[in-house]
Write a protein that holds these residues in place. Structure first.
Motif, short mmCIF file in Angstrom:
data_model
loop_
_atom_site.label_atom_id
_atom_site.label_comp_id
_atom_site.label_asym_id
_atom_site.label_seq_id
_atom_site.Cartn_x
_atom_site.Cartn_y
_atom_site.Cartn_z
N ILE A 1 2.05 -14.23 7.64
CA ILE A 1 1.89 -15.08 9.05
C ILE A 1 0.49 -15.53 8.71
O ILE A 1 -0.10 -16.40 9.31
CB ILE A 1 2.55 -14.55 10.03
N GLU A 2 -0.95 -14.28 8.72
CA GLU A 2 -1.74 -14.21 8.23
C GLU A 2 -2.33 -15.41 7.48
O GLU A 2 -3.04 -15.90 7.95
CB GLU A 2 -2.60 -12.97 7.51
N GLN B 1 -1.42 -19.12 8.51
CA GLN B 1 -2.25 -19.04 9.99
C GLN B 1 -3.73 -19.10 9.93
O GLN B 1 -4.16 -20.18 10.11
CB GLN B 1 -2.52 -18.29 10.80
N ASN B 2 -3.86 -18.63 8.37
CA ASN B 2 -5.47 -19.78 8.03
C ASN B 2 -5.62 -20.42 6.92
O ASN B 2 -6.48 -21.43 7.35
CB ASN B 2 -5.82 -18.30 7.12
N LYS C 1 -4.18 -24.22 14.24
CA LYS C 1 -3.24 -24.51 15.48
C LYS C 1 -1.72 -24.71 15.18
O LYS C 1 -0.59 -25.09 15.46
CB LYS C 1 -4.10 -25.00 16.05
N LEU D 1 0.50 -23.40 13.49
CA LEU D 1 1.03 -22.10 13.57
C LEU D 1 1.13 -22.00 15.01
O LEU D 1 -0.02 -21.12 15.49
CB LEU D 1 1.14 -21.13 12.79
N SER D 2 2.38 -21.56 14.91
CA SER D 2 2.30 -21.16 16.14
C SER D 2 2.85 -19.41 16.66
O SER D 2 3.66 -19.33 16.39
CB SER D 2 3.02 -21.97 17.94
N LEU D 3 1.99 -18.34 17.67
CA LEU D 3 2.80 -17.17 18.30
C LEU D 3 2.94 -17.25 19.17
O LEU D 3 3.08 -15.91 19.53
CB LEU D 3 1.45 -16.59 16.77
N ALA E 1 6.96 -17.00 13.98
CA ALA E 1 5.96 -17.59 14.29
C ALA E 1 6.94 -19.28 13.78
O ALA E 1 8.10 -19.52 13.66
CB ALA E 1 5.27 -17.74 13.60
N LEU F 1 5.71 -22.95 12.87
CA LEU F 1 4.47 -23.90 11.97
C LEU F 1 5.04 -25.62 12.20
O LEU F 1 6.55 -25.63 11.77
CB LEU F 1 4.76 -23.39 10.98
#
Length: 102
Positions: A19-20, A23-24, A28, A30-32, A54, A56
């Motif tokens: 997930i990290e 996200q990188n 935006k 990717l929503s958590l 998550a 995406l």
């Protein structure tokens, strides 16, 4: 047959590293957010909500390929659950933890 919470199939794998990285890479996209995750975990059946880790949102095939590559690397399963006007993926397809990239 009942399956207890201690059953291996009921243990949830930690996908925080994947997930990290997602996200990188996608920012935006990717929503958590719990509300967004709950919306994507909702079904029209009697089953309880099972929100994903998550959500995406992807724009094109190259982004799909990048996301699949990352998820494969970290052995994180993917579920496609969105409108797909260009038929990039099969609707509702649950992907295994690894997929061949061509």
């Amino acid at each position: 047959m009942s399956i207890s919470a201690s059953h291996p199939l009921m243990l949830k794998k930690d996908h925080s590293e994947a997930i990290e990285v997602l996200q990188n890479r996608f920012g935006k996209q990717l929503s958590l957010n719990q509300t967004v995750r709950d919306q994507h975990g909702h079904t029209i059946t009697w089953l309880a909500n099972q929100p994903p880790d998550a959500v995406l949102t992807l724009k094109d095939k190259s982004e799909v390929a990048a996301a699949v590559k990352i998820c494969n690397e970290y052995q994180m399963p993917m579920i496609k659950s969105a409108l797909d006007p260009k038929n990039i993926l099969n609707p509702g397809k649950i992907w295994p933890e690894t997929l061949p990239i061509t």
